[in-house]
Write an enzyme that holds these catalytic residues in place. Structure first.
Site: not given
Ligand SMILES: Cc1cc2nc3c(=O)[nH]c(=O)nc-3n(C[C@H](O)[C@H](O)[C@H](O)COP(=O)(O)OP(=O)(O)OC[C@H]3O[C@@H](n4cnc5c(N)ncnc54)[C@H](O)[C@@H]3O)c2cc1C
Length: 300
Positions: A175, A223, A293
């Site tokens: 990520r 998320s 994130e």
């Protein structure tokens, strides 16, 4: 918010530029103050004209589908470029490779690649962002990541110049993608595995797993935290008894503890305070620092 001026040479693009555009209209969390200058080009020529005529000191923020950003209530100074009208094509190059525009939704990419028998592509199915956003985030799911498939990318730079880059020019991690500053993805050439074939069954299975475990259809950014090595952010949050915990108009989903839901007209500040609160509790309980994130951008 600092006031930036646009050059008179941008007069022809007047109808594509808005001032103080509310970003809450353009994010999946449905929060965010105004973008000082919001530019939505209709094609690459307009984009080039704009980039080659704005001052060097005006900050630029590139907006995809807004599914992984938390824009603060004070909004974004400088320019927000929305690429939603450009780079929307998918072309087959050969049996295993395609060229895809940065603004193609990941869901559409999955659909087309499955039709063409290219795999692994099913994992893109439930990701609500654009390919540009997926390239910027190295988005992924169910054991696969975007950059595993990248052969090359086409980017535009701050002066409106186009270049082709290879994956070796980026630092790519879970990520996280770091490349040259002030460049944005316009398209990507992706290569699929010639020894694998796509499966509608697999896609259905992934989508149903998502539906059963995630609060889909509610304002969120997916998320909020990256999974720490060897652990799961959702499990740590759940084990801290934080499911359902609320600050203002936002709460931690009772279905998936790594999702924050804006269910009662939350401000970005409510959401950021909730993020900080979770981080503090997880450090206290497990001595683990959760990293975001979601990209938090803009002014307080
Ligand atoms: C319900 C839900 C489920 C999700 N599930 C997943 C999942 O399974 N896996 C996953 O990885 N993510 C998931 N996400 C998060 C999100 O969809 C991805 O991170 C997606 O890749 C973001 O794309 P976007 O177009 O929305 O980018 P944005 O949110 O608009 O932008 C995100 C970042 O990318 C940058 N960016 C966007 N486009 C470009 C471009 N063309 N060039 C350069 N930089 C660019 C932006 O500047 C910003 O920094 C989920 C989100 C939601 C709401």
């Amino acid at each position: 918010m600092k006031k930036h001026k646009l050059s008179v040479s941008l007069e022809p693009l007047k109808s594509k530029i808005k001032f103080f555009e509310p970003m809450k209209k353009h994010t999946s969390l449905k929060v965010g103050g105004p973008a000082e200058i919001y530019f939505q080009p209709s094609d690459l020529d307009e984009l080039g004209l704009f980039l080659s005529n704005i001052d060097n000191d005006i900050p630029i923020f590139w907006l995809g589908r807004g599914s992984n950003i938390l824009v603060r209530d004070g909004g974004i100074s400088g320019v927000v470029i929305s690429s939603s009208l450009i780079s929307k094509k998918i072309e087959k190059i050969d049996n295993n490779s395609i060229k895809v525009g940065a603004n193609v939704p990941c869901t559409m990419l999955a659909k087309q690649c499955i039709r063409w028998g290219m795999a692994p592509s099913e994992f893109f199915s439930g990701i609500p962002g654009s390919i540009g956003g997926a390239l910027a985030m190295n988005a992924g799911a169910y054991g696969h990541e975007t950059w595993e498939r990248v052969d090359s990318v086409k980017i535009v730079d701050r002066l409106g110049g186009y270049h082709t880059r290879k994956p070796s020019e980026y630092k790519i991690n879970y990520r996280s993608v770091v490349g040259p500053p002030d460049e944005w993805f316009i398209s990507a050439n992706l290569i699929f595995d010639p020894n694998k074939s796509s499966s509608l069954e697999k896609q259905k299975e992934m989508l149903s797993k998502r539906k059963n475990s995630q609060p889909l259809g509610k304002p969120s950014c997916g998320s909020v935290f990256r999974n720490p090595e060897g652990n799961f952010a959702a499990k740590l949050i759940q084990d801290s008894g934080l499911k359902g915990f609320r600050i203002g108009g936002a709460h931690i989903s009772t279905k998936h503890a790594n999702f924050i839901i804006n269910d009662q007209k939350a401000s970005a500040e409510d959401i950021e305070r909730l993020i900080n609160y979770i981080q503090k509790k997880i450090i206290e309980k497990f001595d683990i620092q959760l990293e975001c994130e979601v990209k938090i951008v803009g002014n307080l």
